[in-house]
Design an enzyme around this catalytic site. Structure first.
Site, PDB file in Angstrom:
ATOM      1  N   GLU A 205      44.440  39.046  38.560  1.00 18.11           N
ATOM      2  CA  GLU A 205      43.286  39.893  38.223  1.00 18.11           C
ATOM      3  C   GLU A 205      42.383  39.029  37.352  1.00 18.11           C
ATOM      4  O   GLU A 205      42.684  38.795  36.182  1.00 18.11           O
ATOM      5  CB  GLU A 205      43.748  41.133  37.455  1.00 18.11           C
ATOM      6  CG  GLU A 205      44.697  42.037  38.228  1.00 18.11           C
ATOM      7  CD  GLU A 205      44.038  42.692  39.418  1.00 18.11           C
ATOM      8  OE1 GLU A 205      42.800  42.861  39.407  1.00 18.11           O
ATOM      9  OE2 GLU A 205      44.758  43.015  40.384  1.00 18.11           O
TER      10      GLU A 205
ATOM     11  N   CYS B 147      36.102  42.221  32.041  1.00 19.34           N
ATOM     12  CA  CYS B 147      35.934  41.618  33.371  1.00 19.34           C
ATOM     13  C   CYS B 147      34.994  42.459  34.211  1.00 19.34           C
ATOM     14  O   CYS B 147      34.344  41.942  35.119  1.00 19.34           O
ATOM     15  CB  CYS B 147      37.293  41.507  34.051  1.00 19.34           C
ATOM     16  SG  CYS B 147      38.185  43.063  34.121  1.00 19.34           S
TER      17      CYS B 147
HETATM   18  P1  NAD Z   1      42.605  33.136  29.688  1.00 15.42           P
HETATM   19  O1  NAD Z   1      42.732  32.946  31.133  1.00 15.42           O
HETATM   20  O2  NAD Z   1      42.226  32.001  28.834  1.00 15.42           O
HETATM   21  O3  NAD Z   1      43.973  33.710  29.050  1.00 15.42           O
HETATM   22  C1  NAD Z   1      44.664  34.800  29.631  1.00 15.42           C
HETATM   23  C2  NAD Z   1      46.145  34.629  29.397  1.00 15.42           C
HETATM   24  O4  NAD Z   1      46.616  33.472  30.076  1.00 15.42           O
HETATM   25  C3  NAD Z   1      46.536  34.430  27.940  1.00 15.42           C
HETATM   26  O5  NAD Z   1      47.768  35.075  27.709  1.00 15.42           O
HETATM   27  C4  NAD Z   1      46.699  32.923  27.828  1.00 15.42           C
HETATM   28  O6  NAD Z   1      47.567  32.536  26.777  1.00 15.42           O
HETATM   29  C5  NAD Z   1      47.293  32.590  29.181  1.00 15.42           C
HETATM   30  N1  NAD Z   1      47.030  31.240  29.663  1.00 15.42           N
HETATM   31  C6  NAD Z   1      45.905  30.504  29.498  1.00 15.42           C
HETATM   32  N2  NAD Z   1      46.015  29.336  30.138  1.00 15.42           N
HETATM   33  C7  NAD Z   1      47.236  29.338  30.732  1.00 15.42           C
HETATM   34  C8  NAD Z   1      47.939  28.399  31.542  1.00 15.42           C
HETATM   35  N3  NAD Z   1      47.408  27.213  31.868  1.00 15.42           N
HETATM   36  N4  NAD Z   1      49.169  28.728  31.984  1.00 15.42           N
HETATM   37  C9  NAD Z   1      49.720  29.919  31.659  1.00 15.42           C
HETATM   38  N5  NAD Z   1      49.110  30.838  30.895  1.00 15.42           N
HETATM   39  C10 NAD Z   1      47.879  30.561  30.439  1.00 15.42           C
HETATM   40  O7  NAD Z   1      41.657  34.374  29.577  1.00 15.42           O
HETATM   41  P2  NAD Z   1      40.551  34.677  28.501  1.00 15.42           P
HETATM   42  O8  NAD Z   1      39.432  33.737  28.748  1.00 15.42           O
HETATM   43  O9  NAD Z   1      41.118  34.786  27.155  1.00 15.42           O
HETATM   44  O10 NAD Z   1      40.161  36.156  29.015  1.00 15.42           O
HETATM   45  C11 NAD Z   1      38.988  36.427  29.604  1.00 15.42           C
HETATM   46  C12 NAD Z   1      39.037  36.308  31.111  1.00 15.42           C
HETATM   47  O11 NAD Z   1      39.935  37.276  31.641  1.00 15.42           O
HETATM   48  C13 NAD Z   1      37.699  36.610  31.720  1.00 15.42           C
HETATM   49  O12 NAD Z   1      37.427  35.716  32.775  1.00 15.42           O
HETATM   50  C14 NAD Z   1      37.876  38.034  32.259  1.00 15.42           C
HETATM   51  O13 NAD Z   1      36.989  38.371  33.282  1.00 15.42           O
HETATM   52  C15 NAD Z   1      39.302  38.008  32.694  1.00 15.42           C
HETATM   53  N6  NAD Z   1      39.847  39.377  32.763  1.00 15.42           N
HETATM   54  C16 NAD Z   1      40.130  39.925  33.993  1.00 15.42           C
HETATM   55  C17 NAD Z   1      40.596  41.240  34.084  1.00 15.42           C
HETATM   56  C18 NAD Z   1      40.906  41.877  35.425  1.00 15.42           C
HETATM   57  O14 NAD Z   1      41.617  42.887  35.451  1.00 15.42           O
HETATM   58  N7  NAD Z   1      40.375  41.372  36.531  1.00 15.42           N
HETATM   59  C19 NAD Z   1      40.778  41.971  32.925  1.00 15.42           C
HETATM   60  C20 NAD Z   1      40.477  41.389  31.694  1.00 15.42           C
HETATM   61  C21 NAD Z   1      40.029  40.083  31.630  1.00 15.42           C
END
Ligand code: NAD
Length: 486
Positions: A258, A292
């Site tokens: 997601e 998002c």
């Molecule tokens: P992010 O991708 O940086 O982090 C999300 C999670 O992934 C965190 O727990 C982080 O620690 C982990 N993570 C980061 N890099 C990783 C890796 N290489 N391997 C494993 N885990 C890893 O997200 P963010 O930037 O903090 O959040 C915002 C993003 O999330 C935006 O793009 C937003 O649109 C998206 N989002 C999507 C939804 C949905 O339901 N489609 C909902 C909320 C947020």
């Protein structure tokens, strides 16, 4: 709040610890949680190292079999008790969500109510019919097929709706008989992990079925790679999602992604301007645009664009920015310096390329004001990038074909909203949008426990969470036969 002489959530019980068959010290040390609005330290949680994750994976795999073997009604009992605990502690939980994720109390209430809806929906999911009797290949034979749990589900979550995003996966996954490793974001490990564990713990979820493993990308990688994890449910950015999918696919795991969005709110020439501008303001400025499903493009018919933009600017200027716990505040700080700098960079670069700031556009530390931009062209980062901040780029169009083309001009495909005085006309436009979700005369930012949430394009990998889609996500088919007479 005090329950049986113990305060809730009883910080002494979990400070510096992870939840993995009880609260325990971790190999990965601890990390501090800070309140974005004040910079105050809020809590200390354990950090799960790859060794902690491996131990949790093995323990979850052990616990999963017994949990799956329980009668659905027993699992439902646990969900009902979790709901009751959530209602009893909702004030405390709201306060943690507000302080940790820097949203106003209404955002905390939204996460709590939507979380309750997820639990209620999962109660129904647990007893849905899940199989078919097939025609047997031999006379007198038996051929049955039914959905069985996946096993251990690894959940990697972001910080923006930490409590709700935990429950939207945990409720259906647990109801359907899976065990879960939950890795909350390091910015929100309490509302996105600790509190959820405390609720299920109080509700009597058997030990080992749920593990909460705070940490950063390294912990996430360990969850995605763990051989006991059969499915990875990731919510976050498309970049990290790609990386998680790369690791999880090595283990041939089921993957649910997601991801981000660049969502349009389209305002046709017969729309109610005031209603559309209010929906636009809520969709872009609500929770500082950190959703998002936030609107990242306001695509407005040229005849209405001036009136619409004026109304949007008015909404922006009547919002009060400050500590979200303070009376009358409607917009808090963004979550981190990294996010604030990113928003600033996108706006400043777009302005340098010719965009005009109608209101906002200058931050004070983490406080980025609601901002409206016009004169935005298609090469600018405000047009091309997901901003994840309270910034509304306004783009005029002349015909419906052009509006649809602008809305679809992105690699993402999460959600959209279409405003028109004619629902059939708006529906015709909506049908041509390449998005997993679309809402007529409403905000772009919507979700419901009984609806399949998810996107097209790089907003995901075609997976959906919610409604009966969760039944598909968190179970798999098994086929069984027995012979007829030999
Ligand atoms: P992010 O991708 O940086 O982090 C999300 C999670 O992934 C965190 O727990 C982080 O620690 C982990 N993570 C980061 N890099 C990783 C890796 N290489 N391997 C494993 N885990 C890893 O997200 P963010 O930037 O903090 O959040 C915002 C993003 O999330 C935006 O793009 C937003 O649109 C998206 N989002 C999507 C939804 C949905 O339901 N489609 C909902 C909320 C947020």
């Amino acid at each position: 709040m005090t329950v049986n002489g113990e305060s809730w959530p009883n910080q002494a019980r979990w400070t510096g610890k992870i939840y993995s068959a009880g609260w325990r010290e971790s190999e990965g040390g601890t990390s501090q949680v800070t309140e974005p609005a004040t910079g105050h330290a809020l809590a200390e949680v354990g950090v799960a190292s790859p060794v902690d994750v491996a131990r949790a994976g093995a323990r979850a795999a052990q616990a999963a079999g017994d949990w799956a073997a329980q009668a659905p009604s027993d699992r439902v009992e646990v969900l009902l008790r979790t709901s009751a605990a959530l209602r009893a502690h909702s004030d405390t939980i709201r306060d943690w969500i507000v302080r940790e994720s820097a949203g106003v109390p209404a955002k905390g209430d939204y996460e709590i109510n939507a979380g309750l809806a997820q639990l209620t929906h999962a109660v129904g999911l647990a007893s849905l019919p899940r199989g078919e009797v097939l025609a047997a290949q031999a006379a007198g034979g038996v051929s049955l097929t039914w959905r069985v749990p996946i096993g251990v589900v690894g959940v990697i979550n972001p910080w923006n709706a930490p409590f709700l995003f935990a429950l939207r996966v945990l409720a259906p996954a647990l109801a359907l008989g899976n065990a879960v490793l939950l890795k909350p974001d390091p910015l929100t490990p309490v509302s996105g992990g600790v509190l959820v564990a405390r609720l299920f713990e109080d509700a009597g979820l058997p030990e080992g079925v749920l593990h909460v493993l705070p940490g950063g990308a390294r912990t996430g990688q360990a969850v995605a790679a763990d051989p006991h994890v059969a499915m990875v449910s990731f919510t976050g950015s498309s970049e990290a999602g790609r990386e998680v999918a790369r690791v999880a696919s090595q283990g041939l795991k089921r993957i649910s992604l997601e991801l981000g969005g660049k969502n349009s709110i389209i305002v046709l020439d017969d729309a109610d301007i005031e209603a559309a501008a209010l929906a636009g303001a809520v969709s872009t400025f609500g929770y500082q645009g950190q959703a998002c499903v936030a609107a990242g493009r306001h695509v407005v018919h040229a005849d209405l664009v001036e009136a619409y933009t004026d109304a949007l600017v008015r909404h922006a200027q009547t919002m009060r920015m400050g500590d979200p716990r303070a009376e009358g505040v409607t917009i808090g700080p963004v979550i981190s310096e990294r996010q604030a700098a990113r928003i600033e960079h996108i706006v400043d670069e777009s302005v340098a390329d010719g965009a005009r700031v109608l209101t906002g556009g200058r931050r004070d530390g983490l406080f980025y004001p609601p901002t409206v931009l016009d004169h935005v062209d298609r090469a600018m980062p405000a047009y091309t990038k997901e901003i994840f901040g309270p910034v509304a780029p306004v783009l005029p169009f002349h015909g419906e074909t052009e509006a649809i083309e602008i809305a679809n001009d992105t690699e993402y495909g999460l959600t959209a909203a279409v405003h028109s005085g004619s629902v059939p006309r708006a529906t015709a436009v909506a049908e041509r949008l390449h998005t997993g979700m679309v809402h007529i005369n409403d905000v772009s930012a919507k979700d419901a426990a009984n609806a399949p949430f998810g996107g097209m394009g790089t907003s995901g990998n075609g997976s959906r969470i919610g409604g009966t889609a969760s039944l598909e996500q968190f179970t798999q088919w098994r086929w069984m036969t027995a012979p007829g007479q030999m």
